[in-house]
Design an enzyme around this catalytic site. Structure first.
Site, PDB file in Angstrom:
ATOM      1  N   VAL A   1       0.817  -1.226   0.000  1.00  0.00           N
ATOM      2  CA  VAL A   1       0.000   0.000   0.000  1.00  0.00           C
ATOM      3  C   VAL A   1       0.847   1.270   0.000  1.00  0.00           C
ATOM      4  O   VAL A   1       0.290   2.368  -0.070  1.00  0.00           O
ATOM      5  CB  VAL A   1      -0.980   0.052   1.193  1.00  0.00           C
ATOM      6  CG1 VAL A   1      -1.960  -1.094   1.143  1.00  0.00           C
ATOM      7  CG2 VAL A   1      -0.241   0.091   2.520  1.00  0.00           C
ATOM      8  N   LYS A   2       2.166   1.134   0.070  1.00  0.00           N
ATOM      9  CA  LYS A   2       3.025   2.316   0.090  1.00  0.00           C
ATOM     10  C   LYS A   2       3.247   2.855  -1.331  1.00  0.00           C
ATOM     11  O   LYS A   2       2.672   2.367  -2.304  1.00  0.00           O
ATOM     12  CB  LYS A   2       4.363   1.978   0.752  1.00  0.00           C
ATOM     13  CG  LYS A   2       4.239   1.524   2.208  1.00  0.00           C
ATOM     14  CD  LYS A   2       3.553   2.551   3.078  1.00  0.00           C
ATOM     15  CE  LYS A   2       3.771   2.346   4.574  1.00  0.00           C
ATOM     16  NZ  LYS A   2       3.321   1.041   5.076  1.00  0.00           N
ATOM     17  N   ILE A   3       4.091   3.870  -1.460  1.00  0.00           N
ATOM     18  CA  ILE A   3       4.288   4.557  -2.743  1.00  0.00           C
ATOM     19  C   ILE A   3       4.768   3.591  -3.815  1.00  0.00           C
ATOM     20  O   ILE A   3       4.303   3.593  -4.951  1.00  0.00           O
ATOM     21  CB  ILE A   3       5.306   5.707  -2.589  1.00  0.00           C
ATOM     22  CG1 ILE A   3       4.954   6.597  -1.395  1.00  0.00           C
ATOM     23  CG2 ILE A   3       5.385   6.535  -3.872  1.00  0.00           C
ATOM     24  CD1 ILE A   3       3.638   7.305  -1.490  1.00  0.00           C
TER      25      ILE A   3
END
Length: 387
Positions: free
Chosen positions: A189-191
């Protein structure tokens, strides 16, 4: 409208091919892709060294160990963060404390830090390690934080789990200009993602060498680091009590591929954040404030409800959005209110800015693949709920 998660990875055929190439190679782990990913990451951020590990939690743990944190020491961090930012201190046998947040940026408050440090200095209870958390991808005010840390002899470890691709004072988060180490997360879910994974960046060669050992059981095969003479080419020595926190070549290959698109990821998140700002600006909401020295990577878009102007509760708005197929979330429950930390002696009411934030905050969906049509639907639902 299909269910819209709050965050989601974006995988291309090039990403898949990069992983397949490793599967066809001689190395699935401890191979050349690790060094390639670490080199590219350090170059992107402008740091001298990067150490890839199995998660950001592992990165925080190793960073604390490399900083010499142990029994009798104290670590301070923000109460508005995932529990790992505090747990890493407990893993090392240290005590944990919190510094309240800035009510505008939701990052660690510089003024609260300055006041708390002055009191701690008088009492002889200064922390050994400070972990400022770059919430939602916006950097903390690192220059004044670093100045305070230098004054009191404190090691700074930046928790930039949300922050890769962001900037502070025009420079990339992760260059460690104002810290000893910076930690990144590559959770899906991070960049950008490596599947699971994290990294520690530093400019200090001794810290770098210690991190490499700690990542792999505290073992070295470098004769120059050994105590006494090597017994032969098979020989290794355990110099520290380390861990198996390695990242595999499969994960690193995905990271190398994703890193090439990091600018694209951040630009799209910035575009979507600006659209939220434009279409939500007239509602009884507090929209994310951006400090003039920062350029956020926009891992999260966090709104705060002006509950005194809304005819329903925080929970009612949250549940209505979920019922409409919008996967909102809340980042984060203040760490000091968790039952485990309450058992350590923390109490509600200790960090009022963090607790006020918690009563009002909602994270709206924001990710690279979020379409304008999906975002318009989110905005429409919000405008219906909060006229």
């Amino acid at each position: 409208m299909d269910y819209i998660p709050y965050g989601r990875h974006d995988i291309t055929p090039a990403d898949i091919e990069a992983v397949i190439a490793v599967l066809k190679s001689d190395w699935l782990t401890q191979g050349p892709q690790i060094n390639a990913f670490e080199t590219a990451l350090a170059q992107y951020c402008g740091a001298k060294y990067a150490v890839a590990v199995s998660s950001a939690t592992a990165a925080l743990h190793l960073a604390c160990l490399a900083a010499g944190l142990g029994s009798g020491d104290t670590l301070w961090t923000s109460p508005i963060t995932f529990v790992a930012s505090a747990n890493c201190g407990l893993y090392c046998g240290a005590k944990v404390g919190f510094v309240d947040i800035d009510p505008h940026t939701y990052n660690l408050s510089v003024s609260a830090l300055e006041q708390k440090l002055a009191i701690a200095a008088q009492r002889g209870t200064l922390p050994k390690v400070l972990i400022p958390v770059h919430l939602a991808g916006q950097s903390c005010e690192m220059a004044p934080i670093a100045a305070l840390a230098q004054r009191y002899g404190i090691t700074v470890i930046e928790d930039a789990s949300h922050g890769i691709g962001g900037q502070y004072q025009g420079n990339p988060i992760g260059n460690c200009q104002y810290s000893t180490m910076t930690v990144f997360s590559f959770h899906p879910v991070k960049i950008m993602t490596t599947g699971e994974g994290g990294a520690i960046l530093t400019n200090e060669p001794e810290i770098y060498q210690r991190l490499l050992r700690l990542r792999t059981h505290g073992i070295t095969r470098d004769p120059q680091q050994m105590i006494g003479h090597s017994h032969g080419p098979w020989y290794y020595q355990q110099l520290d009590l380390g861990y198996n926190y390695r990242l595999s070549d499969l994960h690193a290959a995905l990271g190398c591929s994703q890193l090439q698109r990091l600018g694209e990821f951040v630009a799209q998140r910035q575009f979507l954040a600006q659209r939220y700002n434009h279409f939500l600006g007239d509602l009884p909401l507090t929209l994310p404030a951006q400090h003039r020295d920062t350029a956020s990577s926009w891992h999260l878009y966090i709104i705060r409800l002006k509950l005194d102007q809304i005819g329903c509760s925080h929970r009612e708005v949250f549940e209505a959005l979920r019922a409409a197929g919008i996967g909102v979330n809340l980042h984060y429950i203040p760490v000091h209110t968790q039952p485990y930390y309450q058992q350590l002696g923390f109490r509600w009411g200790e960090f009022p800015a963090a607790e006020a934030y918690y009563r009002e905050a909602i994270s709206l969906p924001l990710y690279y693949g979020l379409t304008v049509e999906q975002q318009d639907y989110i905005i429409q639902v919000l405008r219906t709920l909060i006229p």
